[in-house]
Design a protein around this motif. Sequence first.
Motif, PDB file in Angstrom:
ATOM      1  N   THR A 155      37.915  34.514  34.163  1.00 43.43           N
ATOM      2  CA  THR A 155      37.159  34.624  34.967  1.00 43.43           C
ATOM      3  C   THR A 155      36.200  36.026  34.984  1.00 43.43           C
ATOM      4  O   THR A 155      35.221  36.271  35.117  1.00 43.43           O
ATOM      5  CB  THR A 155      37.106  34.110  36.395  1.00 43.43           C
ATOM      6  N   GLU A 208      31.008  35.278  45.759  1.00 43.06           N
ATOM      7  CA  GLU A 208      32.123  34.699  45.419  1.00 43.06           C
ATOM      8  C   GLU A 208      32.177  32.996  45.651  1.00 43.06           C
ATOM      9  O   GLU A 208      32.600  32.188  44.693  1.00 43.06           O
ATOM     10  CB  GLU A 208      33.213  34.831  46.359  1.00 43.06           C
ATOM     11  N   LYS A 222      32.643  31.058  42.035  1.00 43.45           N
ATOM     12  CA  LYS A 222      33.958  30.097  42.252  1.00 43.45           C
ATOM     13  C   LYS A 222      33.351  28.626  41.386  1.00 43.45           C
ATOM     14  O   LYS A 222      34.244  28.082  40.546  1.00 43.45           O
ATOM     15  CB  LYS A 222      34.304  29.622  43.717  1.00 43.45           C
TER      16      LYS A 222
END
Length: 337
Positions: A185, A151, A155
């Motif tokens: 995304t 993550e 990001k």
Amino acid sequence: MDFKPPFQQTCKAILLQNSTHEALSSHDDDKVSLVEECELPLIDLSHLNLGHFEGDKCMNEIAQAASQWGFFQVVNHGVSQEVIKSMQNEQKRLFHKPFAEKVEKNFLNYRWGNPQATCLRQFSWSEAFHISLTEIPTMNDHHNSLRSTIEAFVKTVSGLAKRLAEILAQPLGVKPIYFEENCPTRTSYLRLNRYAPCPFPSQVFGLISHTDTDFLTIVHQDQVGGLEIFKDGRWLAVKPNPEALIVNIGDFFEALSNGAYKSIKHRVVSTQEVERLSVAYFYCPSYDAVVRNCGNEPSTYRQFTLREYKLQTQIDVQKTGEKKQTLMKNGKMRWRL
Ligand SMILES: C=C1C[C@]23C[C@@]1(O)CC[C@H]2[C@@]12CC[C@H](O)[C@@](C)(C(=O)O1)[C@H]2[C@@H]3C(=O)O
Ligand SMILES: O=C(O)CCC(=O)C(=O)O
Ligand SMILES: [Fe+2]
């Protein structure tokens, strides 16, 4: 329990099947030879924030590198060394799970070698987790640290991919909202690569020559080296810079830019001594978004969707063992007209 895929047995079986063909092969991509080292154009992204003049200069450098090289490296990219280090640790932990477990659970879309290879030049001495970003939220609590590392990496890198795509699209006259609309995304992929030490590195590649199926790819390679690019008719070894991220243009940006930006062939050579780790973020559109050149000149590329393109690629890999960037040359769905 052994974590290593049966690379050696598979190569032996392939060789036994077609020894004469291999000996006679003279394809450009077959040869693992000593090649010259190059440093990719280096772009300092902090210059984007230094006001109009420096910012424009930096954007021009990015577009130039995409046209002339198809590859460049960026520093001050926003991914901390801490996140990169923890990604490498997570990769080691994942790849060092027993081979049977990696295969049976097909956890995170595990792949190794190339099941369709009929000769050594189609075989890749490497393993990978090819992760769709839609899978991340569904990962169970067993994988908390892997999930938080992915993550953190995604990001920053997804924002970077979008920013670079927008910079590259500007001179093409692509409408600024194109990537916002077509590349959410979740449609991108993360590929964790591990290149195991190979006892006969001069005969088999870590990853065979290919172009990437996406708009652009952002890669971090460790200090080992092995990535090579095909530029101006010859292979060049990319000098590793663990501080930098490597950016390369994929097939879709080549089509979108009507060939102004180049999706160039690249490969990874094997090493005998040490393992090599890399991580690649593939910036992709959603399955049915239409990719077409938006400029004023007549297009040399046919419009297509990722769904059509992937299907054709799978057919090619199944038939020939390789991804033909060439749906274009003689296929039914040529994307280069
Ligand atoms: C055997 C293969 C799988 C692959 C296409 C190829 O012929 C050679 C490279 C592989 C690769 C690497 C980058 C991307 O992950 C990918 C989708 C691509 O375009 O080329 C994969 C292909 C794949 O995994 O299907
Ligand atoms: O490992 C690398 O340096 C490159 C990997 C790559 O080309 C890919 O995953 O598409
Ligand atoms: Fe690639």
